[in-house]
Motif scaffolding. Structure first.
Motif, PDB file in Angstrom:
ATOM      1  N   GLU A 106       6.395  71.291   3.780  1.00  0.00           N
ATOM      2  CA  GLU A 106       4.968  71.532   3.951  1.00  0.00           C
ATOM      3  C   GLU A 106       4.300  70.436   4.761  1.00  0.00           C
ATOM      4  N   GLN A 107       5.053  69.423   5.182  1.00  0.00           N
ATOM      5  CA  GLN A 107       4.436  68.264   5.812  1.00  0.00           C
ATOM      6  C   GLN A 107       4.259  68.388   7.320  1.00  0.00           C
ATOM      7  N   GLN A 108       3.236  67.688   7.799  1.00  0.00           N
ATOM      8  CA  GLN A 108       3.022  67.521   9.232  1.00  0.00           C
ATOM      9  C   GLN A 108       3.041  66.017   9.491  1.00  0.00           C
ATOM     10  N   VAL A 109       4.029  65.552  10.246  1.00  0.00           N
ATOM     11  CA  VAL A 109       4.189  64.127  10.512  1.00  0.00           C
ATOM     12  C   VAL A 109       3.909  63.878  11.993  1.00  0.00           C
ATOM     13  N   THR A 110       2.744  63.285  12.284  1.00  0.00           N
ATOM     14  CA  THR A 110       2.330  63.003  13.657  1.00  0.00           C
ATOM     15  C   THR A 110       2.621  61.546  13.973  1.00  0.00           C
ATOM     16  N   LEU A 111       3.362  61.319  15.041  1.00  0.00           N
ATOM     17  CA  LEU A 111       3.782  59.972  15.420  1.00  0.00           C
ATOM     18  C   LEU A 111       3.055  59.543  16.691  1.00  0.00           C
ATOM     19  N   ILE A 112       2.352  58.420  16.595  1.00  0.00           N
ATOM     20  CA  ILE A 112       1.625  57.833  17.714  1.00  0.00           C
ATOM     21  C   ILE A 112       2.222  56.452  17.970  1.00  0.00           C
ATOM     22  N   THR A 113       2.374  56.059  19.241  1.00  0.00           N
ATOM     23  CA  THR A 113       2.905  54.727  19.506  1.00  0.00           C
ATOM     24  C   THR A 113       2.075  53.986  20.548  1.00  0.00           C
ATOM     25  N   GLN A 114       1.998  52.675  20.354  1.00  0.00           N
ATOM     26  CA  GLN A 114       1.408  51.797  21.354  1.00  0.00           C
ATOM     27  C   GLN A 114       2.471  51.289  22.326  1.00  0.00           C
ATOM     28  N   ASN A 115       3.717  51.589  22.052  1.00  0.00           N
ATOM     29  CA  ASN A 115       4.823  51.087  22.871  1.00  0.00           C
ATOM     30  C   ASN A 115       5.007  51.945  24.119  1.00  0.00           C
ATOM     31  N   VAL A 116       5.534  51.333  25.170  1.00  0.00           N
ATOM     32  CA  VAL A 116       5.743  52.059  26.422  1.00  0.00           C
ATOM     33  C   VAL A 116       7.215  52.399  26.646  1.00  0.00           C
ATOM     34  N   ASP A 117       8.094  51.954  25.751  1.00  0.00           N
ATOM     35  CA  ASP A 117       9.512  52.299  25.875  1.00  0.00           C
ATOM     36  C   ASP A 117       9.745  53.722  25.368  1.00  0.00           C
ATOM     37  N   ASP A 118      10.991  54.187  25.494  1.00  0.00           N
ATOM     38  CA  ASP A 118      11.314  55.559  25.075  1.00  0.00           C
ATOM     39  C   ASP A 118      12.250  55.596  23.870  1.00  0.00           C
ATOM     40  N   LEU A 119      12.202  54.572  23.022  1.00  0.00           N
ATOM     41  CA  LEU A 119      13.132  54.506  21.895  1.00  0.00           C
ATOM     42  C   LEU A 119      12.865  55.607  20.871  1.00  0.00           C
ATOM     43  N   HIS A 120      11.606  55.974  20.675  1.00  0.00           N
ATOM     44  CA  HIS A 120      11.313  57.094  19.755  1.00  0.00           C
ATOM     45  C   HIS A 120      11.941  58.382  20.281  1.00  0.00           C
ATOM     46  N   GLU A 121      11.788  58.614  21.587  1.00  0.00           N
ATOM     47  CA  GLU A 121      12.364  59.821  22.178  1.00  0.00           C
ATOM     48  C   GLU A 121      13.885  59.800  22.104  1.00  0.00           C
ATOM     49  N   GLN A 122      14.471  58.642  22.360  1.00  0.00           N
ATOM     50  CA  GLN A 122      15.929  58.539  22.266  1.00  0.00           C
ATOM     51  C   GLN A 122      16.423  58.897  20.867  1.00  0.00           C
ATOM     52  N   ALA A 123      15.639  58.539  19.855  1.00  0.00           N
ATOM     53  CA  ALA A 123      16.031  58.827  18.474  1.00  0.00           C
ATOM     54  C   ALA A 123      15.811  60.288  18.103  1.00  0.00           C
ATOM     55  N   GLY A 124      15.003  61.006  18.902  1.00  0.00           N
ATOM     56  CA  GLY A 124      14.773  62.417  18.639  1.00  0.00           C
ATOM     57  C   GLY A 124      13.389  62.760  18.139  1.00  0.00           C
ATOM     58  N   SER A 125      12.456  61.816  18.201  1.00  0.00           N
ATOM     59  CA  SER A 125      11.100  62.058  17.713  1.00  0.00           C
ATOM     60  C   SER A 125      10.216  62.701  18.772  1.00  0.00           C
ATOM     61  N   ALA A 126       9.219  63.447  18.295  1.00  0.00           N
ATOM     62  CA  ALA A 126       8.106  63.868  19.139  1.00  0.00           C
ATOM     63  C   ALA A 126       7.019  62.818  18.961  1.00  0.00           C
ATOM     64  N   VAL A 127       6.567  62.218  20.066  1.00  0.00           N
ATOM     65  CA  VAL A 127       5.664  61.069  19.961  1.00  0.00           C
ATOM     66  C   VAL A 127       4.595  61.119  21.042  1.00  0.00           C
ATOM     67  N   THR A 128       3.410  60.660  20.690  1.00  0.00           N
ATOM     68  CA  THR A 128       2.306  60.533  21.641  1.00  0.00           C
ATOM     69  C   THR A 128       2.167  59.068  22.031  1.00  0.00           C
TER      70      THR A 128
END
Length: 266
Positions: A106-128
């Protein structure tokens, strides 16, 4: 793994997991601390080598690029080379796992980052991304995106290398610059709108590896609090912030895998 932590931290992890497992809308903001655990220097780390005599005003402002575009471009090419071989750490993977788990809950997990690298994407996250993308470029004059390059494209020897030669825009002949939000520039409208909406409507706001002192991003936790959310901070050096309800004083790479394991088990 929990046994390796102090009883006080264990209690806070369990408290946070119980809270998070019971809520529907989670907003997460990550900062330089989470990437530092992968070996990426934070922006405030002392510059070394060729760059030790330069400051922010020389390398990361529109004025600096107008004054000496080659210097700024060279520094960003150096930064790209510096982070090209860096990989996601357990914290990045835990957040990606949480988002994946949330798809069937039932959860909605929204991920926001101040970082400019792509490590979240490499791990498989959807990130703003609030502060732009290190691996993207655009024209400094007409703003048109330059043909997008991925990290992989940069490091392939038969495509773009880490050349410090300036590139000109095919549309207006302006110089191509990194698609980064420099000091003195506004955040991307769509990204900021996504962040504001997620913070204003979340049940729990989590700050990870960021001082929560740099605005406007620092205002997201306050916005969440004003709208009734509870606030969790994960940081080995927590900030003196009176709005935080739960503080987890440990590295994100240690805490997040344990926290996500607890959440998904509940």
């Amino acid at each position: 793994m929990l046994a390796e932590l102090s009883p006080a931290v264990i209690a806070e992890v369990k408290l946070a997991a119980t809270l998070l497992a019971s809520k529907e809308r989670i907003c997460i903001l990550t900062g330089a601390g989470i990437s530092a655990e992968s070996g990426i220097p934070t922006f405030r780390d002392k510059q070394t080598g060729l760059w030790e005599n330069y400051g922010v005003e020389d390398l990361a402002t529109p004025e600096a690029f107008a004054r000496d575009p080659k210097l700024v471009w060279s520094w960003y090419q150096w930064r790209r080379q510096l982070v090209a071989d860096k990989a996601p750490n357990p914290a990045h993977h835990a957040l990606a796992q949480w988002q994946y788990h949330a798809q069937t809950s039932e959860q909605q997990v929204t991920l926001i980052t101040q970082n400019v690298d792509d490590l979240h994407e490499q791990a498989g996250s959807a990130v703003t991304h609030l502060h732009g993308h290190l691996w993207r470029d655009r024209c400094g004059q007409c703003e048109i995106p330059y043909p997008e390059q991925s990290r992989a494209a940069y490091i392939k020897q038969d495509t773009i290398r880490f050349d410090d030669k300036l590139i000109t825009c095919p549309h207006c002949d302006g110089y191509i610059r990194p698609d980064i939000v420099w000091f003195g520039e506004a955040l991307p409208v769509q990204a900021w709108q996504t962040a504001e909406e997620a913070a204003a409507n979340c049940d729990v706001f989590i700050s990870i590896g960021t001082s929560s002192l740099v605005y406007p991003a620092a205002g997201l936790s306050q916005l969440a609090k004003q709208n009734g959310a509870q606030v969790i901070e994960i940081n080995p050096d927590p900030t003196p912030n009176t709005i935080v309800d739960i503080t987890l004083i440990e590295k994100a790479g240690v805490i997040l895998p344990l926290l996500i394991e607890e959440i998904t088990a509940l």
